[in-house]
Design an enzyme around this catalytic site. Structure first.
Site, PDB file in Angstrom:
ATOM      1  N   HIS A  20       0.825  -1.202   0.000  1.00 48.86           N
ATOM      2  CA  HIS A  20       0.000   0.000   0.000  1.00 48.86           C
ATOM      3  C   HIS A  20       0.863   1.258   0.000  1.00 48.86           C
ATOM      4  O   HIS A  20       1.775   1.399   0.796  1.00 48.86           O
ATOM      5  CB  HIS A  20      -0.921  -0.024   1.223  1.00 48.86           C
ATOM      6  CG  HIS A  20      -1.908   1.093   1.246  1.00 48.86           C
ATOM      7  ND1 HIS A  20      -2.264   1.723   2.410  1.00 48.86           N
ATOM      8  CD2 HIS A  20      -2.610   1.690   0.254  1.00 48.86           C
ATOM      9  CE1 HIS A  20      -3.154   2.667   2.135  1.00 48.86           C
ATOM     10  NE2 HIS A  20      -3.375   2.666   0.834  1.00 48.86           N
ATOM     11  N   PHE A 120       6.040  14.286 -22.214  1.00 52.75           N
ATOM     12  CA  PHE A 120       5.428  14.250 -20.884  1.00 52.75           C
ATOM     13  C   PHE A 120       4.488  13.060 -20.677  1.00 52.75           C
ATOM     14  O   PHE A 120       3.554  13.128 -19.891  1.00 52.75           O
ATOM     15  CB  PHE A 120       4.746  15.591 -20.562  1.00 52.75           C
ATOM     16  CG  PHE A 120       5.688  16.744 -20.673  1.00 52.75           C
ATOM     17  CD1 PHE A 120       6.648  16.966 -19.711  1.00 52.75           C
ATOM     18  CD2 PHE A 120       5.647  17.585 -21.785  1.00 52.75           C
ATOM     19  CE1 PHE A 120       7.554  18.009 -19.828  1.00 52.75           C
ATOM     20  CE2 PHE A 120       6.542  18.638 -21.910  1.00 52.75           C
ATOM     21  CZ  PHE A 120       7.492  18.852 -20.938  1.00 52.75           C
ATOM     22  N   SER A 121       4.758  11.973 -21.378  1.00 52.00           N
ATOM     23  CA  SER A 121       3.997  10.730 -21.191  1.00 52.00           C
ATOM     24  C   SER A 121       4.671   9.923 -20.090  1.00 52.00           C
ATOM     25  O   SER A 121       5.286   8.876 -20.337  1.00 52.00           O
ATOM     26  CB  SER A 121       3.936   9.943 -22.505  1.00 52.00           C
ATOM     27  OG  SER A 121       3.146  10.619 -23.441  1.00 52.00           O
TER      28      SER A 121
END
Length: 131
Positions: A20, A120-121
């Protein structure tokens, strides 16, 4: 043989080991990766595999509660931002300057390099829990 969708053994191992609030990053072919960050290089050639295809594959096995994106995607690659929102509807998004996103890669379990050739991927996925 594994039946689920992530059949890359290296990537599957990383996903299985996440807890988590751990981070996993996916990015375009040009993203600089810190030397101390594990890199899973899936890039074959220009745009193969695509950023979105890799994202879809990963989220088929990884529970995501939040994502981090560069501010610059809003103006420099709005089509990719729209695609990300379609793949991850309702997921909280935190935007930060691209320079900060690059620095944050050192906190991820791994960086998955795609063949994506659009600016910016890049994304950081924060894992959630399934219970």
């Amino acid at each position: 043989m594994k039946k689920t969708t992530v059949i890359n053994s290296h990537l599957s191992t990383v996903i299985a080991g996440m807890g988590h609030m751990d981070w996993l990053s996916i990015g375009d072919a040009g993203m600089p990766v810190p030397a101390d960050t594990e890199k899973i290089d899936l890039a074959l050639t220009n745009n193969l595999p695509s950023f979105i295809d890799v994202l879809k594959n990963i989220i088929s096995e990884l529970e995501v509660q939040k994502i981090y994106l560069a501010d610059e995607i809003k103006t420099k690659n709005p089509e990719q931002l729209t695609a990300i929102k379609e793949v991850l509807p309702g997921i909280e998004i935190e935007f930060m300057p691209h320079t900060d996103l690059k620095k944050s890669l050192s906190k991820t379990h791994a960086f998955v390099r795609t063949g994506e050739m659009t600016p910016f991927s890049n994304i950081i996925l924060e894992s959630g829990v399934t219970f």
